[in-house]
Design a protein around this motif. Structure first.
Motif, PDB file in Angstrom:
ATOM      1  N   ILE A   1       0.862  -1.180   0.000  1.00 24.73           N
ATOM      2  CA  ILE A   1       0.000   0.000   0.000  1.00 24.73           C
ATOM      3  C   ILE A   1       0.898   1.229   0.000  1.00 24.73           C
ATOM      4  N   ILE A   2       0.610   2.173  -0.875  1.00 22.57           N
ATOM      5  CA  ILE A   2       1.380   3.420  -0.941  1.00 22.57           C
ATOM      6  C   ILE A   2       0.591   4.493  -0.191  1.00 22.57           C
ATOM      7  N   SER A   3       1.191   5.060   0.863  1.00 17.44           N
ATOM      8  CA  SER A   3       0.487   6.072   1.666  1.00 17.44           C
ATOM      9  C   SER A   3       0.196   7.312   0.839  1.00 17.44           C
ATOM     10  N   GLU A   4      -0.963   7.888   1.073  1.00 13.47           N
ATOM     11  CA  GLU A   4      -1.310   9.159   0.430  1.00 13.47           C
ATOM     12  C   GLU A   4      -1.132  10.285   1.447  1.00 13.47           C
ATOM     13  N   PRO A   5      -0.937  11.516   0.954  1.00 12.79           N
ATOM     14  CA  PRO A   5      -0.848  12.652   1.871  1.00 12.79           C
ATOM     15  C   PRO A   5      -2.165  12.802   2.651  1.00 12.79           C
ATOM     16  N   VAL A   6      -2.116  13.490   3.786  1.00 19.17           N
ATOM     17  CA  VAL A   6      -3.336  13.718   4.562  1.00 19.17           C
ATOM     18  C   VAL A   6      -4.375  14.397   3.661  1.00 19.17           C
ATOM     19  N   GLY A   7      -5.564  13.845   3.658  1.00 17.21           N
ATOM     20  CA  GLY A   7      -6.613  14.438   2.822  1.00 17.21           C
ATOM     21  C   GLY A   7      -6.644  13.872   1.407  1.00 17.21           C
ATOM     22  N   GLY A   8      -5.818  12.853   1.143  1.00 20.03           N
ATOM     23  CA  GLY A   8      -5.883  12.180  -0.150  1.00 20.03           C
ATOM     24  C   GLY A   8      -4.971  12.755  -1.219  1.00 20.03           C
ATOM     25  N   ALA A   9      -4.771  11.943  -2.267  1.00 21.12           N
ATOM     26  CA  ALA A   9      -3.861  12.302  -3.365  1.00 21.12           C
ATOM     27  C   ALA A   9      -4.221  13.644  -3.990  1.00 21.12           C
ATOM     28  N   GLN A  10      -5.513  13.966  -3.997  1.00 18.10           N
ATOM     29  CA  GLN A  10      -5.960  15.193  -4.665  1.00 18.10           C
ATOM     30  C   GLN A  10      -5.485  16.458  -3.938  1.00 18.10           C
ATOM     31  N   ARG A  11      -5.079  16.352  -2.648  1.00 14.38           N
ATOM     32  CA  ARG A  11      -4.634  17.532  -1.898  1.00 14.38           C
ATOM     33  C   ARG A  11      -3.140  17.780  -2.017  1.00 14.38           C
ATOM     34  N   ASN A  12      -2.412  16.761  -2.457  1.00 16.45           N
ATOM     35  CA  ASN A  12      -0.982  16.966  -2.685  1.00 16.45           C
ATOM     36  C   ASN A  12      -0.527  16.021  -3.781  1.00 16.45           C
ATOM     37  N   ARG A  13      -0.766  16.458  -4.994  1.00 15.36           N
ATOM     38  CA  ARG A  13      -0.492  15.602  -6.152  1.00 15.36           C
ATOM     39  C   ARG A  13       0.989  15.270  -6.279  1.00 15.36           C
ATOM     40  N   GLU A  14       1.857  16.268  -6.056  1.00 17.82           N
ATOM     41  CA  GLU A  14       3.294  16.052  -6.245  1.00 17.82           C
ATOM     42  C   GLU A  14       3.805  14.962  -5.306  1.00 17.82           C
ATOM     43  N   ALA A  15       3.395  15.069  -4.026  1.00 18.90           N
ATOM     44  CA  ALA A  15       3.872  14.092  -3.043  1.00 18.90           C
ATOM     45  C   ALA A  15       3.375  12.692  -3.396  1.00 18.90           C
ATOM     46  N   THR A  16       2.148  12.615  -3.897  1.00 16.75           N
ATOM     47  CA  THR A  16       1.587  11.312  -4.274  1.00 16.75           C
ATOM     48  C   THR A  16       2.365  10.707  -5.431  1.00 16.75           C
ATOM     49  N   ILE A  17       2.601  11.530  -6.447  1.00 17.55           N
ATOM     50  CA  ILE A  17       3.326  11.042  -7.627  1.00 17.55           C
ATOM     51  C   ILE A  17       4.717  10.551  -7.235  1.00 17.55           C
ATOM     52  N   GLU A  18       5.370  11.329  -6.355  1.00 18.42           N
ATOM     53  CA  GLU A  18       6.703  10.925  -5.895  1.00 18.42           C
ATOM     54  C   GLU A  18       6.650   9.574  -5.184  1.00 18.42           C
ATOM     55  N   ALA A  19       5.651   9.400  -4.330  1.00 22.34           N
ATOM     56  CA  ALA A  19       5.532   8.150  -3.570  1.00 22.34           C
ATOM     57  C   ALA A  19       5.293   6.967  -4.504  1.00 22.34           C
ATOM     58  N   VAL A  20       4.495   7.194  -5.536  1.00 20.61           N
ATOM     59  CA  VAL A  20       4.233   6.121  -6.504  1.00 20.61           C
ATOM     60  C   VAL A  20       5.523   5.770  -7.251  1.00 20.61           C
ATOM     61  N   GLY A  21       6.288   6.796  -7.618  1.00 18.96           N
ATOM     62  CA  GLY A  21       7.565   6.571  -8.305  1.00 18.96           C
ATOM     63  C   GLY A  21       8.506   5.728  -7.455  1.00 18.96           C
ATOM     64  N   ARG A  22       8.579   6.059  -6.172  1.00 17.48           N
ATOM     65  CA  ARG A  22       9.460   5.286  -5.272  1.00 17.48           C
ATOM     66  C   ARG A  22       8.989   3.828  -5.194  1.00 17.48           C
ATOM     67  N   ALA A  23       7.673   3.650  -5.123  1.00 18.66           N
ATOM     68  CA  ALA A  23       7.132   2.289  -5.013  1.00 18.66           C
ATOM     69  C   ALA A  23       7.456   1.471  -6.268  1.00 18.66           C
TER      70      ALA A  23
END
Lengths: 319, 309
Positions: A263-285
């Motif tokens: 499971i890849i953690s999303e930023p507080v409030g979901g991917a839609q509230r911090n797209r950059e951080a989400t994309i980065e986390a997916v890249g790392r995964a």
């Protein structure tokens, strides 16, 4: 910001804070910063609270949120030299599926995913991420290409399901999906998949049958939509909350069932509230998943991938 | 004991129970409305003698009509974990399962067997639409894997009769995972160089069509069978237009290149024998070598004697 139905109380608080600040801007003598900051803190606490314990139905709404990053956003941000490849060499190029050659951290690979679009015009162009047979056949062609040249495959899954249309059925929607799943189970290169939003039924299986499957924290993967399930089993589409509970479609349940590997953690409030951080986390995964697989021989990869599916489900929720 | 309990009571009982009998003796054809006598219908393989409408055919009945002399051996299917998701809609899933078992007398929605057709050893699997709509869950997945493994072990072809509304929702994602699981089973057959023939019967829809039912070496369908991914109602709701006559029926799919053949049930057995024997490189079956399931030993001996001449 598009607020979801259950985020209404949050929208009110954030709205008030915004109002106060707007007043202060108009009237220089007013000092509202303290009060506005208090509202900010309150909103932040509420957001944390709302998202710490999302019900399965709320997760569905978050997974479908229009502001979440989509396939194109991930590809543009994570990969270099992305070169889209088009067409199924038979009938058409399906814009619900995008894919092509790209590099991740210098390594050439094949990336394939469903694209939903981000505004009315692009949503129509991409058919809301609902692929037709041509989309699956394009994916089969790209997977085959990757297999012949030893390139790892990355798939990004985000679809409400395969398109239920007259032409799609006539041109063999079932056969195209079956062949795409078969291709996933035949390629001898590493195949990793990430469900970035909605994993809708057979349309998702066709891409998500992988060595490793990661799911974003608030993404879903299900045999049927909660609305569809409710209308069949409860005879009432409005009972989707109960259906969403019963179907066990959250990333957390799927991880327990052994369907999702991480499971890849999303930023507080979901991917839609911090797209950059989400994309980065997916890249790392993706990098992490590929790293372990690149060491394996082609035959070992294939054998282990098939074993994974043959064993799947043996222990139920007790897993 | 006296004559009242020995003679009168049975007589009275039989008088009352006789009332229920006619319902079972006659079946109304859902297509043309003809009343069909049960023996006549069974002899005609559950096909209407008036309009050729193919009615549901239970796996056990189908196997009796398929294998030589009606003889086959069931292959054990590993029992999956019961109610893996603890699923509950308006009823609990285990209760739905029990009701289906009681109504059908079968354990689950698929039967796997081995035996010979026209003296050709095969493995066969048939889906039971009367068991929760034939829906594909862990058990059906296990059944197809067991059938493929047995076929590979014995180097035999697999003939699969599909009939299902799709995936079994009560097993949620695990029913969806039967799509890749059964695809692995199909790959086993293909990589072992064994024929995999799919007979699509009414109805074959959803995740079943989008996995093992569309991956056959040869696709044969029974006439007028509904075969689709998304059902006609869903499509009508999506595109908001009337669908053409015969849409998603076997003949329509044949026209659109998704099937090899549409075959009447009465010709199916011979056709399966012909195709499997050619794919296996065997000599053609001799008429006398094809003990039909109903033929008694005498007839067989006679036929053999005739062909011997």
């Amino acid at each position: 910001m598009n607020y979801l139905e259950f985020e209404k109380p949050l929208a009110e608080i954030e709205g008030k804070a915004e109002e106060l600040r707007a007043l202060a801007r108009a009237n220089e003598e007013m000092d509202v910063e303290k009060e506005a900051e208090a509202l900010d803190r309150k909103a932040e606490a509420l957001l944390r609270d709302l998202y710490s314990n999302l019900s399965p139905w709320r997760k569905c709404q978050v997974a479908r949120h229009p502001d979440r990053p989509h396939c194109r956003d991930y590809i543009e941000a994570l990969f270099t030299e992305y070169t889209p490849l088009a067409g199924d060499r038979n009938f058409a190029d399906d814009h619900a599926v995008m894919g092509g050659l790209a590099r991740l951290d210098g390594i050439p690979l094949m990336v394939i995913g469903h694209e939903k679009g981000h505004d009315t015009k692009s949503r129509i162009e991409h058919n809301f991420g609902m692929a037709r047979p041509e989309g699956y056949r394009k994916a089969i062609r790209l997977m085959d290409l990757a297999d012949r040249f030893g390139l790892p495959i990355v798939t990004l899954v985000d679809t409400p399901g395969a398109y239920p249309g007259k032409g799609a059925e006539e041109r063999g929607q079932s056969e195209a999906i079956a062949r795409s799943t078969e291709k996933c189970l035949t390629v001898k290169v590493p195949l990793v998949s990430v469900i970035i939003g909605e994993g809708g039924s057979g349309g998702a299986v066709a891409f998500a049958t992988a060595d490793k499957l990661a799911m974003l924290e608030h993404s879903i993967y299900s045999v049927i939509s909660p609305e569809g399930c409710a209308s069949i089993l409860w005879k009432d589409a409005e009972r989707m909350r109960e259906a969403a509970e019963a179907l066990r479609l959250t990333a957390q349940d799927l991880h327990r069932l052994g369907v999702a590997d991480m499971i890849i953690s999303e930023p507080v409030g979901g991917a839609q509230r911090n797209r950059e951080a989400t994309i980065e986390a997916v890249g790392r995964a993706i990098e992490q998943m590929l790293k372990g697989l690149m060491k394996k021989s082609p035959d070992q990869l294939l054998k282990e991938r098939r074993q994974k599916y043959l064993r799947m489900g043996a222990r139920g929720l007790a897993a | 004991m006296n004559w009242i309990s020995n003679y009168v009571r049975p007589k009275i009982n039989s008088l009352f129970s006789r009332r229920e009998v006619p319902e079972n003796l006659w079946t109304k054809c859902p297509e043309c409305g003809t009343m069909l006598f049960h023996r006549e219908l069974a002899e005609n393989l559950n096909v209407c003698t008036n309009c050729d409408h193919h009615m549901a055919f239970k796996p056990r009945e189908r196997f009796k009509a398929l294998f030589d002399g009606g003889i086959f051996t069931e292959i054990d299917v590993p029992q999956p974990i019961a109610d893996p998701l603890q699923f509950r809609d308006q009823k609990k899933y285990p209760d739905r399962l029990k009701a289906a078992q009681k109504a059908t007398g079968e354990k689950e929605a698929m039967l796997v067997a081995e035996g010979e057709i026209g003296r050709t050893p095969i493995v066969a699997a048939a889906q039971d639409f009367s068991f929760m709509g034939g829906s594909m869950g862990m058990y059906v997945g296990n059944a197809i894997i067991a059938a493929a493994e047995r076929a590979v072990e014995m180097k035999r072809p697999l003939i699969l009769f599909s009939a299902a509304g799709g995936a079994r929702m009560q097993e949620g994602i695990l029913s969806l995972m039967q799509m890749p699981r059964t695809t692995v089973a199909v790959r086993m057959l293909k990589e072992a160089g064994l024929p995999y023939i799919v007979v699509l019967t009414h109805p074959t829809t959803g995740g079943v069509t989008a996995s093992y039912a569309m991956l056959g070496d040869v696709h044969i369908a029974e006439p007028n069978a509904l075969i689709c991914f998304a059902g006609p109602r869903v499509i009508e709701q999506t595109i908001r237009e009337k669908l053409p006559e015969g849409f998603q029926r076997a003949e329509y799919l044949l026209d659109h290149g998704m099937l090899d053949r549409v075959t009447h049930r009465k010709n199916l057995r011979d056709e399966l024998i012909t195709i499997t024997r050619m794919l296996l490189g065997l000599p053609p079956a001799i008429k006398g070598d094809l003990p039909s399931p109903e033929a008694d030993a005498q007839e067989q001996a006679q036929e053999q004697a005739e062909t011997g001449k």
